[in-house]
Design a protein around this motif. Structure first.
Motif, PDB file in Angstrom:
ATOM      1  N   TYR A 208      -8.901 -18.863   3.158  1.00  0.00           N
ATOM      2  CA  TYR A 208      -9.625 -18.386   4.219  1.00  0.00           C
ATOM      3  C   TYR A 208      -9.944 -19.461   5.360  1.00  0.00           C
ATOM      4  O   TYR A 208      -9.498 -20.447   4.813  1.00  0.00           O
ATOM      5  N   THR A 210     -12.328 -21.183   5.851  1.00  0.00           N
ATOM      6  CA  THR A 210     -13.219 -22.422   5.337  1.00  0.00           C
ATOM      7  C   THR A 210     -12.426 -23.391   4.349  1.00  0.00           C
ATOM      8  O   THR A 210     -12.617 -24.214   3.973  1.00  0.00           O
ATOM      9  N   ASP A 211     -11.155 -22.657   3.958  1.00  0.00           N
ATOM     10  CA  ASP A 211     -10.149 -23.630   2.999  1.00  0.00           C
ATOM     11  C   ASP A 211      -9.251 -24.111   3.715  1.00  0.00           C
ATOM     12  O   ASP A 211      -8.495 -24.849   2.986  1.00  0.00           O
ATOM     13  N   MET A 414     -18.085 -25.638  10.727  1.00  0.00           N
ATOM     14  CA  MET A 414     -18.554 -24.819   9.686  1.00  0.00           C
ATOM     15  C   MET A 414     -20.035 -24.382  10.020  1.00  0.00           C
ATOM     16  O   MET A 414     -20.886 -25.316   9.962  1.00  0.00           O
TER      17      MET A 414
ATOM     18  N   ARG B  27     -14.982 -28.352  -4.077  1.00  0.00           N
ATOM     19  CA  ARG B  27     -14.157 -27.766  -2.795  1.00  0.00           C
ATOM     20  C   ARG B  27     -13.485 -29.307  -2.112  1.00  0.00           C
ATOM     21  O   ARG B  27     -12.434 -29.163  -1.789  1.00  0.00           O
ATOM     22  N   THR B  33     -10.423 -25.259  -3.791  1.00  0.00           N
ATOM     23  CA  THR B  33     -11.272 -24.332  -2.620  1.00  0.00           C
ATOM     24  C   THR B  33     -11.333 -22.936  -3.083  1.00  0.00           C
ATOM     25  O   THR B  33     -11.672 -22.229  -2.554  1.00  0.00           O
TER      26      THR B  33
END
Lengths: 718, 151
Positions: A208, A210-211, A414, B27, B33
């Motif tokens: 995603y 955020t990853d 973020m 993460r 993640t």
């Protein structure tokens, strides 16, 4: 959101040309393409071991187009589904949306817009492969057959795999257009194949926004002013910089970013940052005052005319009775599960973006914000942890690009959940006063509507808000065409006299596209209004709708809904409510069955029937009908963003409540395929929820409810 | 300060502020993640992992709290996606956007490890993870399927 007519004509031409160009492999690349097994342009690659890689350029946010878009291409290409590999391509003109003219995912408009063009991609590639085989065998291509990734000559039994033909096929110009398969010939379209993105969503490997991880990447967390018009006066960053891992503080005037090695130190830095804000004009803004302004606007009937047919005043004054209903709806936040984020890497020659975006084609504006042009942007689309229209905005890509340029490193912006909930771009608050002139026989002889809300397009696409009319504010209630040339539609015929006026009441609160846009409030207004007409004139709400509906298609869906839901015969102690709406090319209706004990509502069952024309992947449609309904339930029961003294009251899921599994009713879903133009399904499940649920509550309690959410009238879920 | 714990069967040692929530150590320090951030107040469950077999929300759990303990993330639930919960989720195509599903799967797998054939009431009580896409009906059906097979 639609382009104006003139722009659209030019754009459709270039859109088709881009798909054709998608096949022409430039001479310089032919050698490389042949070596790799061959590439048929941006959409397709066939590898030397027979894998068929299909580009899927639309944003996958749960609606399942990741799989169903590829089904369109694979069907015409004549390959086995098990040989298909789906990939997310770098954004490009080859993927311009056929209607909008730039790459975007919006308005439930992927399958229905690419319905023809994506199938043409597969069909043209197939014919080029046949031609390559024909030349190899010295035969006429018309006699050859394509099946399961091979070209076969039925007369001789010879066959060649696509992998063996693709480098020759790529040299040919694409045919102008190709006859597509008939529905009875479909082997992949209409099949609920296993969703291609499911495996990576089960083991943590799906990427995603955020990853995204890029070498040298820093993370930036914002500090926003407590007012939508706030600007920085001064910053005291000593405490923030003392947090280990904090590297930079970057002011973008209306927001300050704390940039650190990772999210946690950045968020601690943000908490420690002290900013002196000039709060601006919206410092004392309240939603209560805005709501009052909207109420006043519709009570006074002020605004620009959007529909004017016949003599409504004569119809009203000559009527046996007038049904007069004022309804209201609040601001709503999107609350996608994945909070807002974008990653950008600025260099003087190139801007690279990785984003869970719905607006790939708007990244040229992001480039402009950092002094580059559109040709210098490379945009990678990740999976979206929900979109709901919020990720159409390019605010975060702009922030990420600007911060990256400032700090000289790749940056992932973020936002926290609180930043997201308080960050604006809400579904507009709205009010409507709807009046029907009724004759002695119960027939509607005139319709008089006054609508008021802030305009999304006035900010997002000002050219489409010409004449202070925003079609996204009136679609579903009014029938006509906006000054910008965009049509809006109502499923009901209210006779020879109708008038709708619209007051564009803009405020400093940014508003944006929420799931189903106008229809999210306008179905509440229209269906609530029709239910009230039925109640006041002692007419059956189904019979009344059957009379009012313009289209037999809508009547067919309504009839099937009534049958499937057992309308009129709920279980003992239960009550029902019904609503049906037409949006994004689909007609969808809901019956809610509930039990009420005092002010506590138990959702027992939702029956939902929709006609989508043709269903490419029925299981994803079923899933989206449930999804849209749950968005609608959540909004109808609790959804409300309020503001006092310039500050949003809500912040996290403790103050902006989400439906849980325990509260979810049973669903009974039926998909109709009446064979008309394909309709969308990402959004249509949401609009008919509020009016159906509220009608059920009214039937159960005898109360009159004219505003949302239900908690505002003292109700809650059991 | 150095904190040691087991992650997906391997011992790791991280040098970080002991108050850092485990979510961010997983993460950003360890690069795992699959566990997600959804709210930061343990309301949504996207950050759920197993600590000594129990489902725990990591966005509010300081890493110091897992010193010497056994942590399992979505990446380590099975070697190849074959945990019965993952199989059932695949069979019923449960995920839509999928963002909440790492946490949902970890919560569901912990539930059935402790309660081998949970009733609907028990599922209601335990499965409080938020799913904005509304996969709840399939989550419920998939939990039953994971336990009971193709019913």
């Amino acid at each position: 959101m639609n382009a104006s007519t003139a722009t659209r004509r030019a754009v459709l031409k270039s859109g088709v040309a881009a798909l054709v160009l998608g096949f022409a492999v430039p001479a310089t690349l032919r050698h490389a393409a042949a070596a790799s097994g061959g590439e048929l342009g941006a959409w397709l690659e066939i590898t030397s071991d027979g894998k068929v890689r299909i580009a899927q350029p639309q944003s996958e946010m749960g609606q399942g187009i990741w799989t169903s878009m590829a089904q369109l291409v694979a069907e015409e290409l004549e390959v086995d589904w098990q040989d298909v590999e789906i990939f997310s391509p770098i954004a490009g003109e080859a993927f311009n949306h056929p209607f909008y003219g730039f790459q975007t995912t919006a308005e439930s408009f992927s399958i229905r817009a690419f319905w023809e063009p994506a199938r043409q991609v597969g069909a043209k590639a197939r014919e080029m492969l046949k031609r390559a085989a024909a030349e190899r065998w010295g035969v006429y291509p018309g006699g050859l057959r394509a099946r399961s990734g091979t070209i076969v000559n039925p007369l001789t039994g010879q066959s060649l795999a696509y992998a063996d033909l693709v480098s020759e096929a790529a040299k040919y110009p694409a045919p102008e257009s190709v006859q597509l398969k008939r529905p009875d010939q479909w082997r992949i379209i209409g099949r609920s194949v296993a969703r291609d993105d499911t495996p990576v969503k089960l083991d943590g490997s799906a990427v995603y926004g955020t990853d995204v991880r890029v070498d040298g990447m820093l993370t930036a967390v914002p500090v926003f002013p407590p007012s939508f018009t706030g600007t920085v006066r001064s910053i005291d960053d000593a405490a923030a910089r003392a947090i280990p891992g904090v590297r930079h503080i970057v002011s973008l005037e209306t927001v300050v970013y704390v940039v650190a090695d990772a999210f946690w130190p950045a968020s601690r830095g943000a908490a420690a940052l002290s900013v002196d804000w000039d709060l601006g004009d919206a410092a004392d803004l309240s939603t209560a005052s805005i709501r009052q302004r909207l109420r006043d606007a519709v009570a006074e009937g002020r605004g620009k005319p959007v529909e004017a047919i016949g003599d409504v005043d004569a119809a009203t004054s000559g009527a046996a009775r007038v049904v007069d209903v004022t309804l209201e709806a609040p601001y709503l936040a999107h609350a996608t599960m994945e909070p807002m984020n974008t990653t950008a890497h600025y260099t003087p020659d190139k801007l690279t973006i990785w984003s869970p975006t719905q607006a790939q084609g708007l990244m040229g504006f992001v480039a402009g914000a950092v002094g580059l042009d559109g040709s210098q942007v490379e945009c990678h689309t990740t999976f979206l942890g929900g979109g709901l229209g919020r990720r159409f905005e390019i605010d975060l890509p702009i922030h990420a690009a600007r911060v990256s340029k400032e700090v000289g490193a790749p940056v992932q912006v973020m936002w926290t959940r609180e930043d997201d909930t308080r960050g604006g771009f809400y579904r507009p608050a709205a009010a409507a006063r709807l009046r029907a002139a009724i004759d002695a026989g119960g027939t509607v002889t005139g319709f008089d509507g006054a609508m008021a809300c802030p305009s999304i397009l006035a900010r997002a696409v000002p050219d489409l808000a010409k004449g202070e009319i925003d079609h996204t504010s009136v679609d579903g209630v009014a029938e006509g065409t906006s000054p910008a040339g965009v049509p809006f539609h109502r499923q009901y015929d209210f006779g020879d006299a109708s008038r709708v006026v619209y007051a564009m009441e803009n405020t400093a609160i940014p508003v944006g596209f929420w799931r189903s846009v106008a229809h999210s409030q306008n179905a509440w207004f229209m269906e609530g209004f029709v239910n009230e007409i039925a109640r006041e004139t002692n007419q059956d709400p189904i019979a009344l709708r059957m009379k009012l509906m313009k289209s037999d298609r809508n009547r067919t869906v309504l009839q099937r809904l009534v049958e499937r839901a057992g309308w009129g015969a709920p279980a003992p102690g239960h009550h029902q409510g019904i609503a049906i709406h037409e949006a994004f090319g689909t007609v969808l209706g809901n019956v809610f069955e509930i039990a009420v004990d005092g002010n506590a509502i138990r959702l027992v069952k939702v029956t939902s029937v929709a006609d989508v024309g043709h269903a490419v992947h029925p299981d994803t449609i079923e899933a989206q009908m449930v999804s849209g309904a749950i968005t609608g339930i959540t909004a109808a029961v609790w959804g409300e963003v309020t503001m006092q003294n310039g500050r949003v009251d809500q912040g996290n899921f403790d103050t902006y409540r989400m439906l849980t599994l325990a509260e979810t009713p049973d669903f009974d879903i039926e998909i109709l395929q009446l064979g008309g133009p394909v309709g969308g399904i990402g959004e249509p499940g949401t609009p008919p929820v509020a009016p159906a649920l509220v009608q059920a509550v009214q039937n159960a309690t005898g109360k009159t409810i004219r505003t949302l959410p239900l908690t505002a009238s003292g109700f809650d879920l059991a | 300060m150095s904190i040691s714990f087991i992650v997906n069967g391997s011992t790791v040692s991280v040098d970080t502020d002991p108050d850092t929530p485990l979510l961010w150590v997983l993460r950003d320090t360890l690069g795992l993640t699959g566990t997600k951030y959804g709210c930061g107040i343990a309301a949504c469950g996207s950050c759920t992992v197993h600590v000594d077999g129990a489902a725990v929300r990591t966005c509010v759990l300081p890493v110091s709290a897992v010193a010497d303990r056994d942590v399992r993330t979505i990446e380590g639930l099975s070697a190849d996606g074959t945990h019965p919960v993952q199989q059932a989720w695949r069979d019923l195509d449960v995920p839509q956007c999928g963002y909440c599903q790492s946490g949902m799967i970890m919560a569901a797998s912990a539930l059935i490890a402790e309660s081998p054939d949970p009733s609907d009431e028990e599922i209601d009580r335990v499965m409080t993870n938020i799913c904005r896409c509304g996969t709840y009906p399939r989550v419920r059906a998939a939990i039953h399927r994971a336990v009971r097979g193709d019913a």
